[in-house]
Design a protein around this motif. Structure first.
Motif, PDB file in Angstrom:
ATOM      1  N   ASP A  93       5.270  49.080  37.524  1.00 17.46           N
ATOM      2  CA  ASP A  93       4.264  49.062  36.178  1.00 17.46           C
ATOM      3  C   ASP A  93       2.805  49.431  36.858  1.00 17.46           C
ATOM      4  O   ASP A  93       2.320  48.670  37.570  1.00 17.46           O
ATOM      5  CB  ASP A  93       4.303  47.802  35.715  1.00 17.46           C
ATOM      6  CG  ASP A  93       3.175  47.860  34.590  1.00 17.46           C
ATOM      7  OD1 ASP A  93       2.998  48.792  33.663  1.00 17.46           O
ATOM      8  OD2 ASP A  93       2.533  46.943  34.489  1.00 17.46           O
ATOM      9  N   GLY A  94       2.331  50.435  36.523  1.00 17.69           N
ATOM     10  CA  GLY A  94       0.976  51.071  36.710  1.00 17.69           C
ATOM     11  C   GLY A  94       0.612  51.058  38.269  1.00 17.69           C
ATOM     12  O   GLY A  94       1.516  51.625  39.060  1.00 17.69           O
ATOM     13  N   SER A 146       0.500  48.479  40.252  1.00 15.48           N
ATOM     14  CA  SER A 146       0.804  47.366  40.979  1.00 15.48           C
ATOM     15  C   SER A 146       1.963  47.732  41.910  1.00 15.48           C
ATOM     16  O   SER A 146       3.016  48.636  41.649  1.00 15.48           O
ATOM     17  CB  SER A 146       1.518  46.223  40.196  1.00 15.48           C
ATOM     18  OG  SER A 146       2.153  45.423  40.789  1.00 15.48           O
ATOM     19  N   ASP A 186       3.462  54.309  34.344  1.00 12.07           N
ATOM     20  CA  ASP A 186       1.849  54.668  34.882  1.00 12.07           C
ATOM     21  C   ASP A 186       1.364  54.535  33.215  1.00 12.07           C
ATOM     22  O   ASP A 186       1.860  54.631  32.400  1.00 12.07           O
ATOM     23  CB  ASP A 186       1.902  55.727  35.610  1.00 12.07           C
ATOM     24  CG  ASP A 186       0.435  55.640  36.197  1.00 12.07           C
ATOM     25  OD1 ASP A 186      -0.095  54.541  36.480  1.00 12.07           O
ATOM     26  OD2 ASP A 186      -0.047  56.756  36.650  1.00 12.07           O
ATOM     27  N   HIS A 187      -0.025  54.342  33.709  1.00  9.47           N
ATOM     28  CA  HIS A 187      -1.009  54.474  32.555  1.00  9.47           C
ATOM     29  C   HIS A 187      -1.000  55.775  31.801  1.00  9.47           C
ATOM     30  O   HIS A 187      -1.446  56.691  32.508  1.00  9.47           O
ATOM     31  CB  HIS A 187      -2.246  53.845  32.870  1.00  9.47           C
ATOM     32  CG  HIS A 187      -2.286  52.441  33.549  1.00  9.47           C
ATOM     33  ND1 HIS A 187      -1.787  51.393  32.854  1.00  9.47           N
ATOM     34  CD2 HIS A 187      -2.950  51.908  34.587  1.00  9.47           C
ATOM     35  CE1 HIS A 187      -1.793  50.472  33.716  1.00  9.47           C
ATOM     36  NE2 HIS A 187      -2.691  50.757  34.694  1.00  9.47           N
ATOM     37  N   PHE A 200       6.062  49.142  27.440  1.00 11.59           N
ATOM     38  CA  PHE A 200       5.798  49.505  28.600  1.00 11.59           C
ATOM     39  C   PHE A 200       4.784  50.832  28.351  1.00 11.59           C
ATOM     40  O   PHE A 200       4.526  51.442  29.276  1.00 11.59           O
ATOM     41  CB  PHE A 200       6.855  49.844  29.648  1.00 11.59           C
ATOM     42  CG  PHE A 200       7.281  48.741  30.483  1.00 11.59           C
ATOM     43  CD1 PHE A 200       6.663  48.256  31.625  1.00 11.59           C
ATOM     44  CD2 PHE A 200       8.203  47.828  29.912  1.00 11.59           C
ATOM     45  CE1 PHE A 200       7.046  47.500  32.406  1.00 11.59           C
ATOM     46  CE2 PHE A 200       8.865  46.778  30.465  1.00 11.59           C
ATOM     47  CZ  PHE A 200       8.121  46.394  31.717  1.00 11.59           C
ATOM     48  N   THR A 201       4.755  51.248  27.302  1.00  9.40           N
ATOM     49  CA  THR A 201       3.820  52.420  26.951  1.00  9.40           C
ATOM     50  C   THR A 201       2.440  52.035  26.311  1.00  9.40           C
ATOM     51  O   THR A 201       1.568  52.775  26.303  1.00  9.40           O
ATOM     52  CB  THR A 201       4.475  53.430  26.178  1.00  9.40           C
ATOM     53  OG1 THR A 201       5.183  52.753  24.856  1.00  9.40           O
ATOM     54  CG2 THR A 201       5.720  54.100  26.881  1.00  9.40           C
ATOM     55  N   GLU A 224      -1.134  50.663  25.682  1.00  7.83           N
ATOM     56  CA  GLU A 224      -2.306  50.393  26.724  1.00  7.83           C
ATOM     57  C   GLU A 224      -3.565  49.443  26.693  1.00  7.83           C
ATOM     58  O   GLU A 224      -4.381  49.608  27.177  1.00  7.83           O
ATOM     59  CB  GLU A 224      -2.931  52.022  26.857  1.00  7.83           C
ATOM     60  CG  GLU A 224      -1.932  53.085  27.397  1.00  7.83           C
ATOM     61  CD  GLU A 224      -1.375  52.699  28.939  1.00  7.83           C
ATOM     62  OE1 GLU A 224      -2.192  51.858  29.621  1.00  7.83           O
ATOM     63  OE2 GLU A 224      -0.255  53.380  29.064  1.00  7.83           O
ATOM     64  N   ALA A 259      -4.910  45.817  26.685  1.00  4.99           N
ATOM     65  CA  ALA A 259      -5.042  44.780  27.811  1.00  4.99           C
ATOM     66  C   ALA A 259      -3.852  43.587  27.754  1.00  4.99           C
ATOM     67  O   ALA A 259      -3.423  43.249  28.550  1.00  4.99           O
ATOM     68  CB  ALA A 259      -6.451  44.120  27.771  1.00  4.99           C
ATOM     69  N   ARG A 292      -0.541  45.394  28.865  1.00  3.20           N
ATOM     70  CA  ARG A 292      -0.604  45.420  30.383  1.00  3.20           C
ATOM     71  C   ARG A 292      -0.223  44.078  30.988  1.00  3.20           C
ATOM     72  O   ARG A 292       0.464  43.971  31.895  1.00  3.20           O
ATOM     73  CB  ARG A 292      -1.915  45.840  30.866  1.00  3.20           C
ATOM     74  CG  ARG A 292      -2.179  47.145  30.444  1.00  3.20           C
ATOM     75  CD  ARG A 292      -3.502  47.954  31.152  1.00  3.20           C
ATOM     76  NE  ARG A 292      -3.677  49.334  30.554  1.00  3.20           N
ATOM     77  CZ  ARG A 292      -4.690  50.111  31.348  1.00  3.20           C
ATOM     78  NH1 ARG A 292      -5.419  49.514  31.775  1.00  3.20           N
ATOM     79  NH2 ARG A 292      -4.594  51.358  30.799  1.00  3.20           N
ATOM     80  N   ARG A 342       3.528  43.222  30.650  1.00  5.49           N
ATOM     81  CA  ARG A 342       4.229  43.853  31.300  1.00  5.49           C
ATOM     82  C   ARG A 342       4.529  43.382  32.814  1.00  5.49           C
ATOM     83  O   ARG A 342       5.405  43.057  33.296  1.00  5.49           O
ATOM     84  CB  ARG A 342       3.540  45.452  31.431  1.00  5.49           C
ATOM     85  CG  ARG A 342       3.787  46.284  30.350  1.00  5.49           C
ATOM     86  CD  ARG A 342       3.801  47.793  30.530  1.00  5.49           C
ATOM     87  NE  ARG A 342       2.476  47.988  30.948  1.00  5.49           N
ATOM     88  CZ  ARG A 342       1.627  48.655  30.350  1.00  5.49           C
ATOM     89  NH1 ARG A 342       2.042  48.681  28.789  1.00  5.49           N
ATOM     90  NH2 ARG A 342       0.645  49.132  30.595  1.00  5.49           N
ATOM     91  N   GLY A 343       3.556  42.983  33.442  1.00  5.20           N
ATOM     92  CA  GLY A 343       3.382  42.313  34.515  1.00  5.20           C
ATOM     93  C   GLY A 343       4.160  41.019  34.553  1.00  5.20           C
ATOM     94  O   GLY A 343       4.961  40.824  35.401  1.00  5.20           O
TER      95      GLY A 343
END
Length: 393
Positions: free
Chosen positions: A87-88, A90, A209-210, A359-360, A362, A364, A367, A370-371
């Protein structure tokens, strides 16, 4: 009606689901009209379309039982030994290993599966291939044999059962009046093969990814340095990538992957596909059934669509064969198929769509979520066991 062509079953669509279903009826004594808009030459030797299909163990066993597995060149089959989700920016990864099994599954080029399935259907007793012919209209009528399919050349086919296997944008489904939940995502998926410096180690990576999603799928290669790159972006951005020279394209993909792979070189052709998910309001009714993407069009992110299509046709074939001398177009009989396939499809379809949304987005909070979700999944053994069982059972 005297000039009508009479069959037990009319299958519309000679893609993997339609071909597998037709093969699953071998030895049943049922006559099948297999109708496909593409010319026969394209079915016999389909061109490379960029798509690498991740097959579960169940799908492998099914292809073996149908006689298709041994027709795929062994050197084109790539083991899938581990899967990772990123993810992103990370460095943390949710990983799924094969554990007790020798592999999670395999990856095979889509066109080779299609070719193998056509080879086992071609010449099958009781099957009449009608390639290069399209359906002008179709309907289910009250009088036996219920199904009426009119082709674009004016020929009329009568059948006890119409099976729609003609893609997620199924024309047969529409003509039969079956509603569909369709989500055109405004994004496209571009697929191609690329050579790179690092060995892939038969690991598949899904990277959210973003603003983009990237999948790297290990391709059968002696040096393990060729991967299928699957990039999902807004449709205009994909169109721009498709127009780049091979050299400029390789530079741009390396940049987009933040040099997770280096020395990228395009191998072969690029292919782009618009993304849409579909859920048919009905999978079956009096005189008809839907299989493959005509029933459920999955988002490709979890690679369930192809396998679900194979499982669905297997379910329908078993139900049809169980009728023996009964009415294979009976709504009561076909309701068994609908119940079983909806039960198998619903959690996967809704779960995949929820995963894509998570996961898509964007924002805050998304995100952060997701983590948390990735770390919770990595730390939860039962969750990983369920996912692993879906692939290896």
């Amino acid at each position: 009606m005297s000039d009508d062509l009479m069959f037990d079953i009319a299958v519309v669509g000679a893609g993997p689901a339609g071909l597998a279903f037709t093969r699953s009826l071998t030895g049943s004594g049922l006559s099948v009209a297999l109708i496909e808009g593409q010319p026969e030459a394209a079915l016999r030797d389909p061109g490379f379309d960029g798509r690498e299909i991740a097959l579960t163990h169940h799908s492998i066993r099914l292809l073996k039982s149908l006689g298709a597995w041994d027709r795929v060149p062994a050197g084109e089959i790539s083991d899938l030994r581990e899967a990772r989700v990123l993810d992103g920016g990370s460095a943390f990864a949710l990983t799924f290993g094969a554990e007790g099994a020798d592999r999670l599954g395999v990856l095979i080029p889509n066109h080779l599966i299609r070719r193998a399935l056509f080879e086992i259907v071609e010449g099958q007793a009781g099957v009449s291939l009608m390639a290069g012919r399209k359906v002008a209209n179709c309907a289910v009528e009250p009088a036996a044999p219920r199904g009426r399919v009119v082709l674009d050349d004016g020929a009329t086919i009568r059948a006890k059962l119409i099976v729609a296997a003609d893609s997620r944008f199924s024309g047969v489904r529409n003509q039969l009046g079956v509603g569909v939940e369709m989500n055109r995502l405004g994004r496209s998926m571009m697929v191609c093969r690329m050579r790179h410096d690092q060995a892939h180690g038969h690991v598949a990576t899904e990277w959210f990814d973003h603003g983009q999603t990237v999948a790297l799928l290990p391709v059968a290669d002696a040096e393990e340095r060729v991967s299928s790159v699957v990039l999902t972006l807004a449709a205009p951005a994909i169109a721009g990538l498709m127009s780049l020279t091979p050299e400029a394209f390789a530079v741009e993909i390396e940049r987009r992957m933040q040099r997770r792979l280096t020395g990228l070189e395009l191998v072969g052709t690029r292919h782009a596909y618009p993304l849409a998910t579909t859920w048919s309001r009905r999978f079956a009714g009096e005189g008809f059934a839907l299989i493959g993407d005509a029933a459920v069009g999955m988002h490709p992110v979890t690679a369930h669509g192809f396998n679900l299509g194979l499982r669905g046709q297997e379910t329908l074939a078993k139900v049809v064969r169980s009728a023996r001398v009964g009415d294979i177009g009976s709504g009561r009989l076909l309701a068994r198929y609908e119940r079983e396939h909806r039960l198998a499809s619903w959690p996967l379809y809704r779960g995949t769509n929820a995963l894509v949304r998570l996961f898509t987005e964007e924002t805050a909070p998304a995100r952060l979520a997701r983590g948390v979700a990735l770390r919770a999944g990595q730390a939860t053994a039962p969750f990983k066991a369920v996912v692993r069982k879906m692939l290896t059972a």
